[in-house]
Design a protein around this motif. Structure first.
Motif, PDB file in Angstrom:
ATOM      1  N   ILE A 167       0.825  -1.213   0.000  1.00 14.27           N
ATOM      2  CA  ILE A 167       0.000   0.000   0.000  1.00 14.27           C
ATOM      3  C   ILE A 167       0.856   1.259   0.000  1.00 14.27           C
ATOM      4  N   SER A 168       2.169   1.089   0.134  1.00  9.18           N
ATOM      5  CA  SER A 168       3.047   2.247   0.275  1.00  9.18           C
ATOM      6  C   SER A 168       3.233   2.988  -1.047  1.00  9.18           C
ATOM      7  N   ARG A 169       3.483   4.286  -0.916  1.00  5.50           N
ATOM      8  CA  ARG A 169       3.817   5.105  -2.084  1.00  5.50           C
ATOM      9  C   ARG A 169       5.298   5.016  -2.423  1.00  5.50           C
ATOM     10  N   GLY A 170       6.101   4.418  -1.530  1.00  6.03           N
ATOM     11  CA  GLY A 170       7.533   4.281  -1.751  1.00  6.03           C
ATOM     12  C   GLY A 170       7.931   2.827  -1.782  1.00  6.03           C
ATOM     13  N   GLY A 171       9.214   2.561  -1.484  1.00  4.10           N
ATOM     14  CA  GLY A 171       9.693   1.191  -1.461  1.00  4.10           C
ATOM     15  C   GLY A 171       9.959   0.632  -2.838  1.00  4.10           C
ATOM     16  N   ILE A 172      10.095  -0.695  -2.912  1.00  2.00           N
ATOM     17  CA  ILE A 172      10.496  -1.327  -4.174  1.00  2.00           C
ATOM     18  C   ILE A 172       9.389  -1.286  -5.218  1.00  2.00           C
ATOM     19  N   PHE A 173       8.136  -1.164  -4.790  1.00  2.00           N
ATOM     20  CA  PHE A 173       7.028  -1.114  -5.739  1.00  2.00           C
ATOM     21  C   PHE A 173       6.517   0.310  -5.924  1.00  2.00           C
ATOM     22  N   GLY A 174       6.275   1.018  -4.823  1.00  2.00           N
ATOM     23  CA  GLY A 174       5.733   2.380  -4.906  1.00  2.00           C
ATOM     24  C   GLY A 174       4.430   2.413  -5.674  1.00  2.00           C
ATOM     25  N   ASP A 175       3.564   1.435  -5.424  1.00  2.00           N
ATOM     26  CA  ASP A 175       2.363   1.274  -6.249  1.00  2.00           C
ATOM     27  C   ASP A 175       1.260   2.276  -5.941  1.00  2.00           C
ATOM     28  N   SER A 176       1.167   2.734  -4.692  1.00  5.48           N
ATOM     29  CA  SER A 176       0.086   3.647  -4.361  1.00  5.48           C
ATOM     30  C   SER A 176       0.466   5.066  -4.779  1.00  5.48           C
ATOM     31  N   CYS A 177      -0.391   6.014  -4.489  1.00  7.70           N
ATOM     32  CA  CYS A 177      -0.187   7.358  -5.021  1.00  7.70           C
ATOM     33  C   CYS A 177      -0.714   8.402  -4.050  1.00  7.70           C
ATOM     34  N   ASP A 178      -0.224   9.618  -4.202  1.00  9.30           N
ATOM     35  CA  ASP A 178      -0.819  10.771  -3.520  1.00  9.30           C
ATOM     36  C   ASP A 178      -1.924  11.363  -4.385  1.00  9.30           C
ATOM     37  N   VAL A 179      -1.621  11.476  -5.684  1.00 13.07           N
ATOM     38  CA  VAL A 179      -2.563  12.058  -6.641  1.00 13.07           C
ATOM     39  C   VAL A 179      -2.506  11.230  -7.918  1.00 13.07           C
ATOM     40  N   PHE A 180      -3.662  10.959  -8.484  1.00 17.04           N
ATOM     41  CA  PHE A 180      -3.728  10.302  -9.783  1.00 17.04           C
ATOM     42  C   PHE A 180      -4.754  11.032 -10.635  1.00 17.04           C
ATOM     43  N   ASN A 181      -4.316  11.467 -11.802  1.00 18.80           N
ATOM     44  CA  ASN A 181      -5.197  12.182 -12.730  1.00 18.80           C
ATOM     45  C   ASN A 181      -5.852  13.394 -12.071  1.00 18.80           C
ATOM     46  N   GLY A 182      -5.053  14.093 -11.258  1.00 16.86           N
ATOM     47  CA  GLY A 182      -5.527  15.328 -10.664  1.00 16.86           C
ATOM     48  C   GLY A 182      -6.370  15.170  -9.416  1.00 16.86           C
ATOM     49  N   MET A 183      -6.608  13.938  -8.971  1.00 16.05           N
ATOM     50  CA  MET A 183      -7.431  13.698  -7.790  1.00 16.05           C
ATOM     51  C   MET A 183      -6.636  12.915  -6.745  1.00 16.05           C
ATOM     52  N   PRO A 184      -6.919  13.138  -5.469  1.00 12.94           N
ATOM     53  CA  PRO A 184      -6.168  12.444  -4.413  1.00 12.94           C
ATOM     54  C   PRO A 184      -6.450  10.947  -4.385  1.00 12.94           C
ATOM     55  N   CYS A 185      -5.590  10.209  -3.660  1.00 15.70           N
ATOM     56  CA  CYS A 185      -5.715   8.755  -3.537  1.00 15.70           C
ATOM     57  C   CYS A 185      -5.958   8.396  -2.071  1.00 15.70           C
ATOM     58  N   ASN A 186      -6.948   7.562  -1.839  1.00 20.21           N
ATOM     59  CA  ASN A 186      -7.214   7.025  -0.513  1.00 20.21           C
ATOM     60  C   ASN A 186      -6.680   5.605  -0.419  1.00 20.21           C
ATOM     61  N   ARG A 187      -6.177   5.245   0.755  1.00 18.33           N
ATOM     62  CA  ARG A 187      -5.558   3.932   0.951  1.00 18.33           C
ATOM     63  C   ARG A 187      -6.224   3.197   2.107  1.00 18.33           C
ATOM     64  N   HIS A 188      -6.449   1.891   1.928  1.00 21.29           N
ATOM     65  CA  HIS A 188      -7.069   1.064   2.960  1.00 21.29           C
ATOM     66  C   HIS A 188      -6.391  -0.301   2.994  1.00 21.29           C
ATOM     67  N   ILE A 189      -6.220  -0.843   4.205  1.00 21.18           N
ATOM     68  CA  ILE A 189      -5.818  -2.236   4.402  1.00 21.18           C
ATOM     69  C   ILE A 189      -6.944  -2.925   5.162  1.00 21.18           C
ATOM     70  N   ILE A 190      -7.408  -4.055   4.629  1.00 22.18           N
ATOM     71  CA  ILE A 190      -8.377  -4.895   5.336  1.00 22.18           C
ATOM     72  C   ILE A 190      -7.636  -6.155   5.757  1.00 22.18           C
ATOM     73  N   ALA A 193       4.709  -3.065  12.405  1.00 18.88           N
ATOM     74  CA  ALA A 193       4.263  -3.074  11.008  1.00 18.88           C
ATOM     75  C   ALA A 193       2.930  -2.335  10.864  1.00 18.88           C
ATOM     76  N   CYS A 194       2.021  -2.538  11.824  1.00 24.56           N
ATOM     77  CA  CYS A 194       0.746  -1.806  11.794  1.00 24.56           C
ATOM     78  C   CYS A 194       0.982  -0.306  11.860  1.00 24.56           C
ATOM     79  N   ASN A 195       1.878   0.078  12.740  1.00 22.50           N
ATOM     80  CA  ASN A 195       2.173   1.500  12.880  1.00 22.50           C
ATOM     81  C   ASN A 195       2.753   2.068  11.595  1.00 22.50           C
ATOM     82  N   GLU A 196       3.630   1.301  10.946  1.00 24.39           N
ATOM     83  CA  GLU A 196       4.194   1.745   9.674  1.00 24.39           C
ATOM     84  C   GLU A 196       3.106   1.899   8.612  1.00 24.39           C
ATOM     85  N   ALA A 197       2.163   0.976   8.588  1.00 26.18           N
ATOM     86  CA  ALA A 197       1.068   1.065   7.618  1.00 26.18           C
ATOM     87  C   ALA A 197       0.246   2.324   7.847  1.00 26.18           C
ATOM     88  N   LYS A 198      -0.092   2.595   9.101  1.00 28.04           N
ATOM     89  CA  LYS A 198      -0.908   3.775   9.395  1.00 28.04           C
ATOM     90  C   LYS A 198      -0.139   5.075   9.155  1.00 28.04           C
TER      91      LYS A 198
END
Length: 662
Positions: A522-545, A601-606
């Protein structure tokens, strides 16, 4: 007369009374309208608040974008609770709940309130009407599902395996959010899912390798074994002429004769490669065992009856010659061995036979050229004459990168500098920060410690205490590799359904490794950096279930994300860690250390601005699990399949931010 009217016209004394009298009528109308309109305004304001609450409540309970009786009933109940019938004298009315567009709930209500002063002027009531729309406000949304797929998920709940309920719940979440996904896509935005099935490790190796092969180690050291070839290979073995040898000390009992016949061989000659001899004894020329009729009181003996009879045995000399140029297997030494895994991690290729696999020794029978004395089991197949071998291919599961043993179950969330496993955004730059591929086929875990062990037996069963324990199949729980994880992506329903049906139940419950990789995905950084702050001009929300059906476990002899703790000692360190019962103090300390890693790890996710939801399925939630959720209401337990599906739907319905649009 003229003068009288003239005086009256010019005399203004006493005019105030009639003027005031004339002005009272419009003044009364003005005051009355203000009072009555104020009451109508207050009634409308109260109705608008009730309308807003009703539309929000109705939208909250709407599932799969369907307006049904539950939605309508909820909307009306909230309206009537906040604006009871007859409030401000309003006439009876019925709120109307409708769905004017996808994802939108609309509430309309109209009534009249009675006037007080304006009634004098023919206005008995004033109309009041309100309307409001509510919808879930979604922007770009990333959801990572961290799913417990341990062995207990194969147990039944409501007559079916729990894993089946989990599969249905994931699809229920997808269906709940499918209309939102379509709306976002139409606006150039996106809703994505990532999935991390976890047990005692995670299957992310090929994802890492595919991102950058240099993120994985090219060699790794694991608890394994070395074949010892201390004996010279036998070249020839012959038995010289034999003869009867009669006991010369008098008569023997039956038992004494048997002992005499089965005496141990007497060695001679040697040492190898010089020929050796062995004087051997047996019952007869054709029978190695004791043959009473031929050995005790035999036909022709001086004493053939009674309790003490004559005794004889067959004596011969066995001569063994050796091949000075070859050595033969003697025994195993169980120790850490470093293996080259650079080819092991590559995709299997028919054109490159060595790629994507390791050929290892299944047994060690046979010989090798002298002067070699030891061979690692993956080198033996190409070096040993005789014996048998098998081929191992990588299952995709990983051992975590280097960590520290100072995380001892305390309350601190500060990650030590050497705990690279918990640094979710660290890009590998050394072997200490790279991951290792799991190699279960080459693992032989010793009871405790990292010192080599050489039992006298050539093979020791798994239940033995002679110095090592061989890992068994995943079903036995000694090592496990769950289904391969999936990075964030836009899924269609068919693809997701196919994937969740592939989930397998295996292994023990290590919450920390699941949450570590949930945070990485879910991170915006690291080896994948898959998540985002903004995509196509709109913000990104992140959730872990995060869903689990059990408590944290930890075992000394399980081969998982941190190797084999009894021998690798990466979590607890160089202290006693045996395969004793889970109730012993050593294992309790090990569990506490993994629980602290989970909290970190939970703290890092949050800390990545991610909202964490925690579900306990057929299990109570510990303080660790409850504390992992972003809010208290985001941690909950469910007891059965229907409740699990409902919880996933509920989360889907709460992931968006409710807002009033009208």
């Amino acid at each position: 007369m003229y003068r009288l009217f003239a005086r009256l016209l010019n005399d203004n004394k006493g005019n105030v009374l009639p003027i005031v009298g004339a002005a009272l009528v419009p003044l009364l109308m003005m005051i009355g309208s203000g009072v009555d309109l104020s009451r109508a305004y207050m009634a409308k304001s109260k109705m608008q608040s009730a309308c807003d609450a009703a539309s929000l409540a109705a939208r909250r309970v709407m599932k799969s974008d369907t307006l049904n009786d539950e939605v309508t009933k909820t909307g009306k109940e909230f309206f009537n609770f906040n604006y009871p019938q007859g409030y401000y004298g309003a006439s009876t009315f019925e709120p109307v709940v409708s769905k004017p567009a996808a994802g939108v709930i609309r509430v309309n209500a109209s009534t009249t309130v009675p006037t007080t002063i304006m009634r004098i002027f023919g206005f008995a009531t004033l109309p009041v009407a309100v309307n409001c729309d509510a919808e879930l406000n979604f922007v770009n949304t990333d959801i990572v599902l961290v799913l417990d797929v341990t062995g207990s998920m194969a147990q039944n709940v409501d007559g079916a395996p729990k894993i089946d309920a989990l599969r249905d719940a994931v699809m229920a979440l997808y269906d709940e959010l499918a209309p939102i996904q379509a709306q976002l896509a139409a606006q150039g935005l996106r809703l994505r899912y990532g999935i991390v099935p976890y047990s005692s490790t995670v299957n992310v190796g090929r994802l890492i390798y595919g991102q950058n092969a240099n993120y994985m180690r090219s060699s790794t050291s694991v608890p394994s074994r070395v074949a010892n070839f201390n004996n010279y290979a036998v070249q020839n073995r012959t038995n010289g002429p034999g003869s009867w040898e009669v006991y010369g000390g008098g008569s023997l009992t039956n038992g004494q004769c048997q002992t005499y016949v089965t005496a141990d061989p007497v060695p001679g000659g040697g040492p190898p490669p010089t020929a050796t001899t062995a004087i051997k004894y047996q019952g007869t020329a054709s029978s190695e065992g004791y043959v009473q009729s031929q050995n005790w009181g035999y036909s022709g003996a001086s004493d053939t009856s009674g309790s003490g009879r004559s005794c004889r045995r067959w004596r011969f000399v066995e001569t063994t010659t050796y091949d000075a140029n070859r050595r033969q297997f003697s025994n195993w030494t169980y120790q850490h061995v470093s293996y080259d895994v650079s080819n092991y991690m590559k995709p299997v290729s028919s054109s490159i036979p060595s790629q994507g696999k390791i050929t290892y020794a299944k047994d060690a029978t046979g010989t090798i050229p002298a002067p070699n004395k030891t061979l690692y089991i993956n080198n033996m197949p190409s070096s040993v004459t005789g014996g048998s071998s098998e081929v191992a291919t990588w299952n995709g599961c990983i051992e975590e990168r280097d960590t520290v043993t100072t995380i001892d179950g305390g309350a601190s969330y500060t990650i030590p500098s050497g705990a690279h496993d918990l640094d979710i955004n660290l890009i590998p730059n050394s072997d200490a920060t790279r991951w290792r591929p799991m190699m279960p086929d080459l693992i032989y875990a010793r009871n405790a410690g990292n010192s080599p062990v050489t039992p006298s037996e050539t093979d020791v069963p798994a239940t033995s205490t002679a110095g090592w324990i061989k890992n068994n199949t995943p079903e036995s729980g000694y090592w496990a590799c769950p289904t391969e994880a999936r990075r964030l992506a836009v899924w269609d329903r068919t693809a997701l359904d196919t994937y969740v049906k592939s989930l397998q139940t295996v292994g023990g419950t290590y919450h920390d490794i699941g949450m570590i990789w949930g945070a990485r995905f879910i991170s915006r950084g690291g080896i994948f950096g898959d998540s985002c702050d903004v995509f196509n001009g709109m913000p990104c929300n992140r959730h872990i279930i995060f869903m689990t059906d059990g408590a944290q476990t930890a075992y000394c002899n399980v081969y998982g994300a941190y190797g084999v703790e009894a021998n690798d000692m990466r979590v607890k360190g160089a202290t006693n860690c045996t395969s004793d019962s889970q109730t012993n103090s050593v294992t309790a300390q090990l569990v506490a250390r993994h629980e602290q890693r989970f909290r970190m790890a939970c703290n890092e996710a949050k800390n990545t601005d991610t909202s964490v939801w925690v579900i306990g399925f057929d299990t109570a939630l510990s303080a660790n699990l409850t504390g992992c959720a972003s809010t208290q209401r985001q941690a909950d337990t469910v007891a059965n399949r229907a409740a699990l599906i409902a919880k996933f739907r509920e989360i889907g319905n709460q992931i968006g931010a409710l807002r009033l649009t009208q």
